[in-house]
Design a protein around this motif. Structure first.
Motif, PDB file in Angstrom:
ATOM      1  N   UNK A  12       0.830  -1.206   0.000  1.00 45.27           N
ATOM      2  CA  UNK A  12       0.000   0.000   0.000  1.00 45.27           C
ATOM      3  C   UNK A  12       0.864   1.255   0.000  1.00 45.27           C
ATOM      4  N   UNK A  13       1.908   1.280   0.839  1.00 50.16           N
ATOM      5  CA  UNK A  13       2.779   2.461   0.863  1.00 50.16           C
ATOM      6  C   UNK A  13       3.564   2.588  -0.436  1.00 50.16           C
ATOM      7  N   UNK A  14       3.889   1.461  -1.077  1.00 55.53           N
ATOM      8  CA  UNK A  14       4.579   1.509  -2.364  1.00 55.53           C
ATOM      9  C   UNK A  14       3.669   2.090  -3.442  1.00 55.53           C
ATOM     10  N   UNK A  15       2.393   1.704  -3.417  1.00 56.95           N
ATOM     11  CA  UNK A  15       1.430   2.254  -4.380  1.00 56.95           C
ATOM     12  C   UNK A  15       1.253   3.753  -4.169  1.00 56.95           C
ATOM     13  N   UNK A  16       1.193   4.177  -2.908  1.00 55.21           N
ATOM     14  CA  UNK A  16       1.065   5.604  -2.603  1.00 55.21           C
ATOM     15  C   UNK A  16       2.310   6.376  -3.055  1.00 55.21           C
ATOM     16  N   UNK A  17       3.480   5.749  -2.899  1.00 51.77           N
ATOM     17  CA  UNK A  17       4.721   6.394  -3.337  1.00 51.77           C
ATOM     18  C   UNK A  17       4.698   6.617  -4.841  1.00 51.77           C
ATOM     19  N   UNK A  18       4.260   5.603  -5.578  1.00 54.77           N
ATOM     20  CA  UNK A  18       4.180   5.744  -7.032  1.00 54.77           C
ATOM     21  C   UNK A  18       3.236   6.875  -7.411  1.00 54.77           C
TER      22      UNK A  18
END
Length: 253
Positions: free
Chosen positions: A114-120
């Motif tokens: 989830x945090x990786x998706x938000x970073x993208x």
């Protein structure tokens, strides 16, 4: 001499055949020109594929594992190096993505899909690359997860286990499988030996201190290491370190 009734009929017949042949030739020429024009129009209409923006994030390691701490930053360094041979992706520099990674990772320094998706999404990328190293009896297990932004695309995972250098050497294969999944061009042939991940350990520890992933942050204090890297691999240096802190990385006019 009396006119023979068959001669005018024959003449008219020949004229009709001749005219018919001319009409067929004219139609064929028109059709050929039309197809050629359509073909040219189609070629002009094909737009080049724009590069897919990708952000690299530190890899997760087990909490408190001192032996693997350096791999958290060595993994994105190696992926950044391998990306040199990619034609259709654009890597967002780590000095742009690390502030968001630090905020998302929190005190535990652990990232989630989830945090990786938000970073993208935050960085204007289509995908984030995160991963994990965990110790095994034969070495380590490596996961590489390609996480899309908040669009409905499906994540892609690559997994390998064994000796850490052998495992990390599969990163080009992981990228090629991901590119196949995206239906974009594979890596160009790698014409130079990419250093094993263990050879990035010193640089990974420098990068850790630069951003404070595990160590205490000391941004702008790695002048010698950055200058050495800039001489040997300017592209990689510019992906890893902020040029506003290191003038040696400023683009030349």
């Amino acid at each position: 001499m009396p006119n023979h009734p068959w001669k005018p009929l024959g003449s008219r017949s020949q004229n009709a055949v001749r005219n018919g042949m001319l009409l067929i030739v004219a139609l064929a020429a028109a059709l050929s020109f039309s197809q050629s024009a359509c073909s040219k129009k189609n070629k002009v209409a094909i737009a080049p594929i724009s590069a897919i923006r990708v952000t690299l994030l530190p890899f997760n390691i087990p909490s408190g594992d001192q032996q693997l701490r350096w791999t958290a930053m060595a993994a994105p360094i190696m992926l950044a190096k391998v990306s040199e041979y990619a034609k259709d992706i654009e890597i967002i520099p780590l000095w742009q993505s690390m502030p968001h990674a630090l905020e998302s990772g929190g005190a535990s320094r652990s990232l989630t899909s989830e945090s990786a998706a938000l970073a993208a999404a935050y960085l204007g990328a289509k995908w984030s690359v995160m991963g994990e190293f965990t110790p095994t009896k034969s070495g380590v297990s490596m996961l590489i997860d390609f996480i899309p932004d908040r669009s409905p695309q499906i994540p892609f995972r690559f997994k390998k286990a064994g000796d850490i250098d052998n495992v990390a050497s599969q990163m080009p294969k992981a990228l090629n499988q991901f590119f196949y999944y995206l239906a974009i061009r594979r890596l160009s042939p790698i014409d130079k030996k990419i250093p094993a991940i263990s050879e990035w350990k010193s640089l990974a520890e420098t990068l850790d201190r630069e951003y404070g992933w595990f160590a205490e942050a000391a941004p702008g204090k790695a002048e010698e290491a950055v200058a050495n890297l800039a001489r040997s691999d300017a592209r990689l240096a510019q992906l890893l370190f902020n040029p506003s802190l290191y003038p040696v990385l400023a683009p030349t006019k």
